[in-house]
Design an enzyme around this catalytic site. Structure first.
Site, PDB file in Angstrom:
ATOM      1  N   CYS A 398       0.903  -1.312   0.151  1.00 26.50           N
ATOM      2  CA  CYS A 398      -0.077  -0.037  -0.123  1.00 26.50           C
ATOM      3  C   CYS A 398       0.937   1.200   0.092  1.00 26.50           C
ATOM      4  O   CYS A 398       1.519   1.784  -1.009  1.00 26.50           O
ATOM      5  CB  CYS A 398      -1.080  -0.056   1.084  1.00 26.50           C
ATOM      6  N   HIS A 525      -3.425  -5.387  -0.055  1.00 29.05           N
ATOM      7  CA  HIS A 525      -2.798  -6.012   1.245  1.00 29.05           C
ATOM      8  C   HIS A 525      -2.956  -7.480   1.195  1.00 29.05           C
ATOM      9  O   HIS A 525      -3.889  -8.189   1.606  1.00 29.05           O
ATOM     10  CB  HIS A 525      -3.578  -5.291   2.271  1.00 29.05           C
ATOM     11  N   GLU A 527      -1.429  -9.714   2.829  1.00 31.53           N
ATOM     12  CA  GLU A 527      -1.349 -10.142   4.199  1.00 31.53           C
ATOM     13  C   GLU A 527      -2.773 -10.768   4.677  1.00 31.53           C
ATOM     14  O   GLU A 527      -2.973 -11.574   5.545  1.00 31.53           O
ATOM     15  CB  GLU A 527      -0.828  -9.229   5.355  1.00 31.53           C
TER      16      GLU A 527
END
Length: 593
Positions: A398, A525, A527
Site C-alpha cells: 500500500c 494488502h 497479508e
C-alpha cells in the site's frame, strides 16, 4: 443453530479472540460447519477510523468491511471468509435502530435500550449467523460469538442484557457460555488466586448470565485444589474448568482445549455428543511441536509508523510467519520505527538512529507496510532506497509501494520534489494522487475497500510467477491514493515496471524492479488472505529471496505441485497449491495473538 458465547473478565487482553478461534477450530474438526461473530461495544460504526496504536490493526474483509483484528484470527484459524455483518458494534446497532425510528417503523412507541436495542442485537446475531462463510450454501451448525471488552464495562451492558434474553429465547440446549478469566499468582504468596475469577463470575451472574465453562488464563496449569475451589464457588462442574496456560505459540491452544476435553463439555451443553466426531488433531500437534524446533533464522526488518504496538501489524506478522515456516525458517522480525531512520533523529536521538540503521543493514529482507499521514514517511523512503541500491529483498504494501515509486522518481528520474498529494498537496511532481471516487470530507468507509481484481500484464514478472502465472488475482484493498497514471510512462522508461493493473489498465496494482533480486510493491494488502499452509505468494517471495531460495520458490509456484495442507480437522489434505513446498507444509502461529 447452536451458539457458543465467549466472554471475558478481570482484565482485557486475556486472549478471548484466540480462545474463540480455537473453539471454532475444534468444533469444525468435530464435523460441524462453524461461523463467528465479534461484538465490539464501542460507539464507532466500525474500526476503520480508529488508531492502530489504540486498537490494533484494522482487518479488511472481502466485502470491504473494516473490522476488529479478531476477525482475522477467526478467518485464519477456521479458514472461513467473514462479512462486515459478522462484526457488531454499538454504533451499528444504534444507527440501525435510529434509522428505523426515523422511518416510523416503531409506530409511535418510545424507543428505548430495552427492548428496542436489545431486540436489534438479537436479530443481528441471528441474521449474521445464517450467512454462509465456508463456501457452502446454507447456514452453519454452530456460531461462535466473542463479546468484546470486560464484564462490568458500562458500554457492554446492552449486549449482556441482549445475550441473557437470547439464551432464554433459543433454549439452554442451544446456548453455551464460556467465560475467560484470570487466575494470577502473586509473587509474595506464590499461590494461584481464585478471587478475581469468583468476583467476575458473580458480576456476570448479577447481569443475568451463568457460565457453563470457565477458561482460566494463568502462567501455569491450574492445580487440582484451585479447580475444585473455582468449581465450588462459581458453581461450574469441575470438569468444565479448563486452563489456558502460557504456551510457546498459540497453535497449542486448541490442543490444550482438546487435552482437557473442553470440546466434550461444549458438546454436552449443546446436546451434540451423539452426532460429533472425535477431533483428530494429531497433525496439528505435530505442526505445533515442529514450529518450536525451527532454528535457521530469516531476519526481516519491518519499517513502520505504529511499531510501539505490534498488534498494529498483526496480519503482517502472521503472513511473514506463514511464509517463513513454509520455507522451514525461524522468523526473526526487527520492528523499526520509521521516524528513527530519518536525519532528524540523528540529531535528537543519535543512539536510536545508530541502532535502527544497524538493524536495517543487518536484515535479510525489508518490508514497509501501509499507513497514513506524514510521520515516518521519510524514514520509509530511506528504507526503500537502501533496499533498492543494496539489492536487499524488499516488499512494499500500500503506502510502502507508493513510497517506493516516489523514491525511484526522486533518485532515478531526478524529480527531487516528487511526492504524494496526500503528503504535499502542492507538489509539482505528483507521483501519487487522490482517487476520484474517494471522499475528502468523510473518513469512515470512503476508501477503496475490499476484494478487487488485479490483472497481470506480463507473465515473466516475479509477482506473476509467484501467483502461478495466473491471468488475474483477487486481493483485498484499503487505500484512497494511487500511483499517478500520468507518471507511469516516465517511470517505465526509467526501468520501473507495473506488471499488475486493475481492469481499466489505469490503476497500478503491482510495481517491480526487474534488475533486482526482489523489489516488489503491491497496492493491495496480501497479508489479509494469508492462511496456515497457504502463505501469501508475495510474502513467500520475500522470504524466499531473503534466504536465497527465490529461484526455488518461483519454480515451485509456476508448477501445480501437490502438497499437504492442514485441514481444520487436523488431517493433511492432498491439494494443489501455488507457491508451496514439496513436503507437507507445517504451519504455526506466534505467541502474539
Amino acid at each position: 443453530m447452536k451458539y457458543v458465547v465467549v466472554s471475558g473478565g478481570v482484565v482485557s487482553g486475556l486472549g478471548k479472540g484466540v480462545t474463540a478461534s480455537s473453539i471454532g477450530l475444534i468444533l469444525k474438526s468435530c464435523g460441524f460447519r462453524v461461523t463467528a461473530i465479534k461484538i465490539d461495544p464501542y460507539l464507532n460504526i466500525d474500526a476503520g477510523t480508529m488508531s492502530p496504536i489504540e486498537h490494533g490493526e484494522v482487518f479488511v474483509l472481502d466485502d470491504g468491511g473494516e473490522v476488529d483484528l479478531d476477525l482475522g484470527n477467526y478467518e485464519r484459524f477456521m479458514d472461513i471468509k467473514l462479512t462486515s455483518e459478522n462484526n457488531i458494534t454499538t454504533g451499528k446497532v444504534y444507527k440501525h435502530v435510529l434509522e428505523k425510528e426515523r422511518k416510523g417503523d416503531y409506530l409511535g412507541k418510545t424507543v428505548q435500550v430495552v427492548p428496542h436495542i436489545t431486540d436489534a442485537i438479537q436479530e443481528w446475531i441471528e441474521r449474521a449467523a445464517r450467512i454462509p462463510v465456508d463456501g457452502q450454501s446454507g447456514p452453519a451448525d454452530v456460531c461462535v460469538i466473542e463479546l468484546g471488552g470486560t464484564i462490568g464495562d458500562i458500554e457492554s451492558m446492552p449486549f449482556i442484557n441482549a445475550l441473557g434474553q437470547f439464551s432464554y429465547r433459543v433454549g439452554s440446549e442451544n446456548f453455551c457460555l464460556i467465560h475467560v478469566s484470570l487466575v494470577p499468582v502473586l509473587n509474595v504468596v506464590g499461590e494461584q488466586k481464585t478471587k478475581p475469577t469468583q468476583h467476575s463470575v458473580r458480576d456476570l451472574r448479577g447481569l443475568g448470565l451463568s457460565p457453563n465453562i470457565l477458561a482460566c488464563r494463568s502462567a501455569k496449569p491450574l492445580e487440582d485444589n484451585v479447580k475444585a475451589k473455582l468449581s465450588q464457588f462459581c458453581q461450574v462442574p469441575m470438569e468444565n474448568v479448563v486452563t489456558l496456560y502460557d504456551c510457546p505459540n498459540i497453535w497449542h491452544i486448541p490442543l490444550l482445549l482438546k487435552e482437557q476435553k473442553a470440546h466434550e463439555a461444549i458438546l454436552r451443553v449443546l446436546n451434540l455428543t451423539g452426532v460429533a466426531k472425535e477431533p483428530a488433531l494429531e497433525e496439528w500437534s505435530l505442526m505445533a511441536k515442529m514450529s518450536d524446533k525451527l532454528h535457521v533464522p530469516v531476519r526481516i526488518a519491518v519499517v513502520g509508523k505504529y511499531t510501539e504496538l505490534l498488534d498494529s501489524y498483526l496480519s503482517i506478522h502472521k503472513a511473514l510467519l506463514h511464509a517463513s515456516v513454509a520455507r522451514r525458517k525461524k522468523l526473526v522480525i526487527d520492528w523499526i520505527s520509521a521516524s528513527d531512520l530519518e536525519l532528524g533523529a540523528k540529531k535528537e536521538n543519535p543512539d536510536a538512529y545508530k541502532a535502527v540503521w544497524k538493524l536495517l543493514k543487518g536484515a535479510d529482507g525489508i518490508l514497509v507496510p501501509g499507513g497514513f499521514g506524514n510521520r515516518g514517511v521519510q524514514g520509509k523512503i530511506l528504507a526503500a532506497k537502501y533496499a533498492r541500491e543494496n539489492k536487499v529483498p524488499y516488499l512494499g504494501i500500500c503506502l510502502g509501494m507508493q513510497l517506493a515509486v516516489i523514491e525511484y522518481a526522486r533518485t532515478v528520474l531526478g524529480l527531487s520534489d516528487a511526492n504524494s498529494t496526500e503528503l504535499d498537496p502542492n507538489t509539482k511532481s505528483p507521483c501519487v494522487v487522490f482517487m476520484p471516487e474517494g471522499s475528502k470530507t468523510h473518513m469512515g468507509g470512503t476508501m477503496r475497500l475490499g476484494s478487487r481484481r488485479t490483472y497481470f500484464q506480463a507473465k515473466d514478472s516475479k509477482s506473476a510467477k509467484l501467483y502461478g502465472n495466473r491471468s488475474f488475482v483477487d486481493e483485498r484493498h484499503r487505500h484512497r491514493y494511487e500511483v499517478n497514471p500520468a507518471m507511469v510512462p516516465r517511470l517505465e522508461s526509467a526501468g520501473l515496471t507495473f506488471p499488475g493493473k486493475d481492469e481499466s489498465g489505469q490503476r497500478m496494482e503491482i510495481v517491480e524492479l526487474p534488475n533486482h533480486p526482489f523489489y516488489v510493491g503491491a497496492q493491495f494488502h496480501p497479508e489479509y488472505k494469508s492462511r496456515p499452509g497457504k502463505p501469501s505468494p508475495l510474502f513467500l517471495g520475500l522470504i524466499g529471496a531473503a534466504c536465497g531460495e527465490l529461484d526455488n520458490v518461483l519454480q515451485q509456484s509456476c508448477q501445480k505441485t501437490a502438497v499437504s495442507r492442514p485441514q481444520s480437522n487436523g488431517k493433511l489434505e492432498r491439494v494443489y497449491l501455488k507457491g508451496a513446498a514439496k513436503k507437507p507444509v507445517s504451519v504455526v502461529y506466534s505467541l502474539c495473538s
